[in-house]
Design a protein around this motif. Structure first.
Motif, PDB file in Angstrom:
ATOM      1  N   GLU A  76     -22.546 -71.390  -7.938  1.00 61.89           N
ATOM      2  CA  GLU A  76     -23.638 -70.482  -7.599  1.00 61.89           C
ATOM      3  C   GLU A  76     -23.849 -69.401  -8.652  1.00 61.89           C
ATOM      4  OE1 GLU A  76     -23.070 -68.785  -3.764  1.00 61.89           O
ATOM      5  OE2 GLU A  76     -22.730 -70.720  -2.800  1.00 61.89           O
ATOM      6  N   HIS A  77     -22.794 -68.992  -9.324  1.00 65.46           N
ATOM      7  CA  HIS A  77     -22.885 -67.872 -10.249  1.00 65.46           C
ATOM      8  C   HIS A  77     -23.256 -68.289 -11.672  1.00 65.46           C
ATOM      9  CE1 HIS A  77     -18.793 -69.369 -10.721  1.00 65.46           C
ATOM     10  NE2 HIS A  77     -18.814 -68.855 -11.930  1.00 65.46           N
ATOM     11  N   ARG A 121     -25.763 -70.382 -14.520  1.00 68.16           N
ATOM     12  CA  ARG A 121     -27.120 -70.876 -14.780  1.00 68.16           C
ATOM     13  C   ARG A 121     -28.155 -70.298 -13.819  1.00 68.16           C
ATOM     14  NH1 ARG A 121     -23.477 -74.675 -15.991  1.00 68.16           N
ATOM     15  NH2 ARG A 121     -23.325 -75.463 -13.887  1.00 68.16           N
ATOM     16  N   LEU A 122     -28.056 -69.013 -13.534  1.00 68.40           N
ATOM     17  CA  LEU A 122     -29.044 -68.349 -12.688  1.00 68.40           C
ATOM     18  C   LEU A 122     -30.323 -68.142 -13.488  1.00 68.40           C
ATOM     19  CD1 LEU A 122     -26.888 -65.579 -11.003  1.00 68.40           C
ATOM     20  CD2 LEU A 122     -27.662 -67.720 -10.012  1.00 68.40           C
ATOM     21  N   ARG A 123     -31.451 -68.368 -12.891  1.00 65.97           N
ATOM     22  CA  ARG A 123     -32.741 -68.144 -13.532  1.00 65.97           C
ATOM     23  C   ARG A 123     -33.557 -67.228 -12.619  1.00 65.97           C
ATOM     24  NH1 ARG A 123     -30.209 -70.852 -16.818  1.00 65.97           N
ATOM     25  NH2 ARG A 123     -30.958 -72.667 -17.951  1.00 65.97           N
ATOM     26  N   THR A 124     -33.502 -65.927 -12.893  1.00 67.20           N
ATOM     27  CA  THR A 124     -34.306 -64.995 -12.105  1.00 67.20           C
ATOM     28  C   THR A 124     -35.734 -64.932 -12.631  1.00 67.20           C
ATOM     29  OG1 THR A 124     -33.540 -63.164 -13.472  1.00 67.20           O
ATOM     30  CG2 THR A 124     -32.332 -63.593 -11.431  1.00 67.20           C
ATOM     31  N   ARG A 125     -35.894 -65.211 -13.937  1.00 63.74           N
ATOM     32  CA  ARG A 125     -37.220 -65.294 -14.550  1.00 63.74           C
ATOM     33  C   ARG A 125     -37.248 -66.504 -15.466  1.00 63.74           C
ATOM     34  NH1 ARG A 125     -38.692 -60.314 -17.837  1.00 63.74           N
ATOM     35  NH2 ARG A 125     -36.595 -60.636 -18.576  1.00 63.74           N
ATOM     36  N   ARG A 126     -38.421 -67.028 -15.693  1.00 67.31           N
ATOM     37  CA  ARG A 126     -38.567 -68.170 -16.595  1.00 67.31           C
ATOM     38  C   ARG A 126     -38.461 -67.693 -18.042  1.00 67.31           C
ATOM     39  NH1 ARG A 126     -41.491 -72.695 -14.886  1.00 67.31           N
ATOM     40  NH2 ARG A 126     -42.571 -72.701 -16.881  1.00 67.31           N
ATOM     41  N   GLN A 158     -37.073 -73.374 -18.410  1.00 69.63           N
ATOM     42  CA  GLN A 158     -35.720 -73.622 -17.947  1.00 69.63           C
ATOM     43  C   GLN A 158     -34.704 -73.684 -19.087  1.00 69.63           C
ATOM     44  OE1 GLN A 158     -34.510 -73.808 -14.782  1.00 69.63           O
ATOM     45  NE2 GLN A 158     -36.553 -73.082 -14.231  1.00 69.63           N
TER      46      GLN A 158
END
Length: 108
Positions: free
Chosen positions: A72-73, A75-80, A87
């Motif tokens: 879960e922690h 490869r977080l993508r909060t913005r493109r 991606q």
């Protein structure tokens, strides 16, 4: 004796300054300064670069890609990202870098 040393020091100092002034006026203030660096470049730097290139190409063993685990922690993508599909990072390697949902291509 002290007077002789003082006169010798004065004469040496004055002739050194005179020689430096003459060579600077003739444009020879730094003659010979680049020759040692040129020799170091030719005799040390270029062979070292060649050895590093040979090492990289001859022993270029590829490690296996680690198995993808969806933490879960990571490869977080909060913005493109502002390029491509949003991606992939700027220096994305499709074989080594995973996207949030896994690797792009199968193993070779």
């Amino acid at each position: 004796m002290a007077g002789t040393l003082s006169a010798l020091a004065r004469r040496t100092f004055s002739t050194t300054i005179r020689k430096a002034a003459v060579s600077a006026a003739e444009g020879h203030a730094h003659d010979g300064g680049s020759k040692p660096w040129k020799m170091v470049s030719i005799l040390v730097a270029f062979p070292a670069i060649g050895l590093c290139m040979a090492n990289a190409f001859l022993t270029g063993e590829h490690e296996e890609r680690p198995e993808f685990v969806e933490y879960e922690h990571l490869r977080l993508r909060t913005r493109r990202f502002p390029w491509g599909d949003g991606q992939k990072s700027l220096f994305h390697n499709s074989h080594a870098n995973a996207l949030p949902d896994g690797y792009e291509e199968d193993d070779h």
